[in-house]
Design a protein around this motif. Structure first.
Motif, short mmCIF file in Angstrom:
data_model
loop_
_atom_site.label_atom_id
_atom_site.label_comp_id
_atom_site.label_asym_id
_atom_site.label_seq_id
_atom_site.Cartn_x
_atom_site.Cartn_y
_atom_site.Cartn_z
N SER A 1 -7.71 -0.99 6.30
CA SER A 1 -8.80 -1.88 5.89
C SER A 1 -9.73 -1.23 4.87
O SER A 1 -10.72 -1.84 4.48
CB SER A 1 -9.62 -2.33 7.11
N ASP B 1 -8.58 -8.46 -1.83
CA ASP B 1 -8.97 -9.80 -2.25
C ASP B 1 -9.86 -9.72 -3.50
O ASP B 1 -10.86 -9.00 -3.51
CB ASP B 1 -9.72 -10.50 -1.11
N ARG C 1 -6.86 -7.58 2.58
CA ARG C 1 -6.22 -8.71 3.27
C ARG C 1 -4.77 -8.34 3.59
O ARG C 1 -4.08 -7.71 2.78
CB ARG C 1 -6.22 -9.97 2.40
#
Length: 636
Positions: free
Chosen positions: A266, A309, A316
């Motif tokens: 992430s 993104d 994502r």
């Protein structure tokens, strides 16, 4: 844009193997070409080492060394500086010797007068016998001239690797290059910090090589395959170079490290360097990515792919569910574009099986995708490369073998399965014999009862020269706990069948498994001693157990009597996880004794002795009868 006009470049980053190409790019390139894609490949790991270990490379290293203050020079660096002229005179001939281009140089290397000798050669002193005789006679005998010379030449290269580490980059190694920056690192911070530093000589050399590959191939998409944590730092340095030169070129990251450690990615900073991160078997995500980059599908329809993104700047994960490409349809690997005559046949570890990893160039091939057993509690059984088992026919496998031999001119194969299935190996052996295809091969199996003496002999007749398999903890209680599906007695009978067929047998061994006591460890070593004594195994290595988040132990620690150490918040790599074992055993201290014992057993030393003599301090007497393996073999 058609697939034929869209070029894909697959890269192997430093460091993987130096004796043979890591197979991931060969598989991807072969697959893409089978689908009509213009695909090429390069091994930048080999290219980096050959550039650094050349006359020009050593001169550059010497410039860095000369600029170092005396206080920062190690003994290895000083030895290099003192003998620089000899290193400069010997580096190119030695590389040619290790590439198999100048075999006669082995005679000069063996005189111990040709190569400059740094601190790595001190390891030979422990082998000098009481009469001051040949320190390597125990390993190579009177006739092993080439092996002896390769070992000496490998020590020479290891000295030079130590110079690179001590003078230029403290993270440099031939295998685990900057591994600590990536392995189970919860955040991208260590890598981000390292990547922001000015280039050292190693970085600058890799940067230049990456740009040269970019210029040669002019790719639209670059695939960087990262099998190990020790290849991550260099992979990102390559990506940096490409983005700085040609920002429009798309870059995708995949491979073993990504599949095991980046499943919860992430951290958006990864995408300052990489455009796409794909999971699991690369074929289906790659086809979807190619369609997307050529305007044939939207980004929303990518398969098992991380992106950043464009609107939010957040990571994502996109997974349009589509069936994986069948193993029978992945095509034949190709080594076209890789300099097969330039790989280095090293002889570092004298362990009989481990030397196969570094000595000689092997064509790497998979008999089946995944593992047919997929129950072992220490393994990442939930991940695609283990859980999705899928095979193909023996006819297809031998077609691939014949095509690879024709392309490479090499008949040695390493089957890289987690555990090659006995039924598939039997069918493969019969097909090889039927077609009169002569190869030499080795691989990993489970020591299960299906490997009868008759099957082992058939495999030997088909070209099998060595087999490795997991005996792991060598304790029936712990083998049951880890769901290995074998017993010590069964392993004894199966390994004896392989050995009787003339096949070298290597045992993967483990210590520090949850609830393993000192008594378990002593008993395990007694089993191993008896297996060597009975001629069941000729090679082995003890590994320290590591708990991973995707394994049954990591998923269900209570079942194994341990508690996991909580992890910090993870935005980057997640794999290894600490655990608290109520036994409180000092496995590190025991591990030293285990490794010392097995090293000696492989050389026929101390096999008759009480196993307690290998341990420092007092340990309990083995509870295993000294005739346990002998009795098990009597039932054959």
């Amino acid at each position: 844009m058609s697939s034929a006009s869209f070029r894909v470049l697959s890269l192997i980053p430093p460091m993987t193997q130096l004796n043979t190409p890591y197979p991931s790019t060969a598989y991807l390139t072969g697959f893409l070409r089978s689908r009509g894609v213009d695909a090429v490949q390069e091994d930048l790991a080999l290219a980096l080492v050959l550039q650094l270990l050349s006359r020009g490379g050593l001169r550059s290293v010497k410039d860095v060394v000369d600029a170092l203050p005396d206080a920062k020079r190690s003994a290895t660096v000083n030895a290099f500086a003192d003998q620089f002229d000899r290193y400069l005179a010997t580096i190119d001939p030695t590389i040619a010797f290790l590439q198999g281009r100048d075999a006669t140089l082995g005679h000069r290397i063996n005189t111990r007068q040709f190569l400059p000798e740094g601190p790595r050669f001190n390891s030979l002193d422990v082998y000098v016998d009481d009469d001051g005789g040949d320190p390597l006679a125990w390993a190579f005998g009177a006739l092993g001239m080439q092996d002896r010379a390769r070992h000496l030449a490998t020590l020479y290269l290891n000295d030079l690797a130590d110079v690179l580490r001590d003078a230029i980059d403290p993270r440099f190694e031939f295998v685990r290059y900057a591994e600590s920056l990536a392995q189970s690192q919860p955040t991208f911070d260590p890598l981000a910090h390292a990547l922001a530093q000015p280039h050292n000589l190693v970085d600058a050399t890799l940067h230049q090589l990456a740009l040269q590959a970019l210029e040669r191939h002019q790719p639209d998409l670059v695939l960087i395959s990262v099998p190990f944590p020790g290849a991550v730092y260099a992979a990102f340095r390559i990506a940096q170079a490409i983005k700085a030169q040609r920002p429009q070129t798309r870059i995708a990251l995949g491979g073993g490290f990504v599949n095991t450690e980046l499943r919860e990615l992430s951290d958006a900073r990864v995408f300052d360097h990489i455009d796409y991160v794909t999971l699991d078997a690369g074929e289906r995500p790659l086809l979807a990515l190619l369609d997307h980059l050529q305007g044939k599908r939207s980004q929303q329809r990518l398969v098992r792919t991380f992106v950043r993104d464009a609107d939010t700047g957040q990571v994502r994960y996109i997974n349009m569910v589509e069936p994986d490409v069948a193993f029978a349809e992945v095509g034949t690997p190709t080594w076209d574009g890789l300099p097969l005559n330039q790989y280095l046949s090293l002889l570092d570890m004298l362990n009989p099986m481990n030397r196969l990893w570094s000595d000689g160039r092997w064509n790497k091939l998979t008999v089946a995708h995944g593992c047919y057993w997929k129950k072992c509690s220490f393994c990442d059984v939930s991940l695609d490369y283990i859980s999705r088992y899928e095979g193909t026919s023996a006819e297809v496998l031998v077609d691939r073998i014949e095509a690879i031999v024709k392309e490479t001119g090499q008949t040695g194969f390493h089957f890289v399965d987690e555990a090659a299935p006995p039924k598939a190996l039997k069918a493969l052996a019969l097909e090889l014999i039927r077609r009169k295809v002569s190869i030499s091969w080795w691989g990993n199996v489970r020591f299960e009862k299906s490997f009868s003496p008759e099957l082992c002999q058939l495999l030997a007749d088909s070209g099998c020269i060595a087999i490795s398999g997991g005996l792991e903890v060598a304790s029936d209680r712990l083998l049951t706990l880890m769901k290995k599906g074998v017993s010590v007695e069964q392993v004894a009978r199966v390994t004896r069948a392989f050995s009787d067929a003339g096949i070298l047998v290597h045992a993967y061994l483990m210590y520090g498994f949850p609830t393993q006591t000192v008594q378990d460890t002593v008993d395990a070593l007694e089993y191993v001693r008896q297996l060597f004594e009975a001629g069941c195994i000729q090679s082995g290595f003890f590994h320290r157990f590591a708990c991973t988040v995707h394994s049954p132990v990591g998923q269900n620690p209570d079942e194994y009597g341990v508690k996991l150490v909580p992890l910090p918040p993870v935005t980057f790599a997640k794999n290894d996880i600490g655990f608290i074992d109520p036994t409180g055993v000092d496995h590190d201290a025991l591990g030293k004794a285990l490794k010392k014992a097995i090293y000696n057993y492989m050389h026929g030393i101390g096999v008759e002795e009480d196993v307690r003599t290998w341990f420092k301090g007092k340990v309990p007497r083995p509870t295993v009868s000294r005739q346990r393996i002998e009795r098990a073999l009597s039932t054959l």
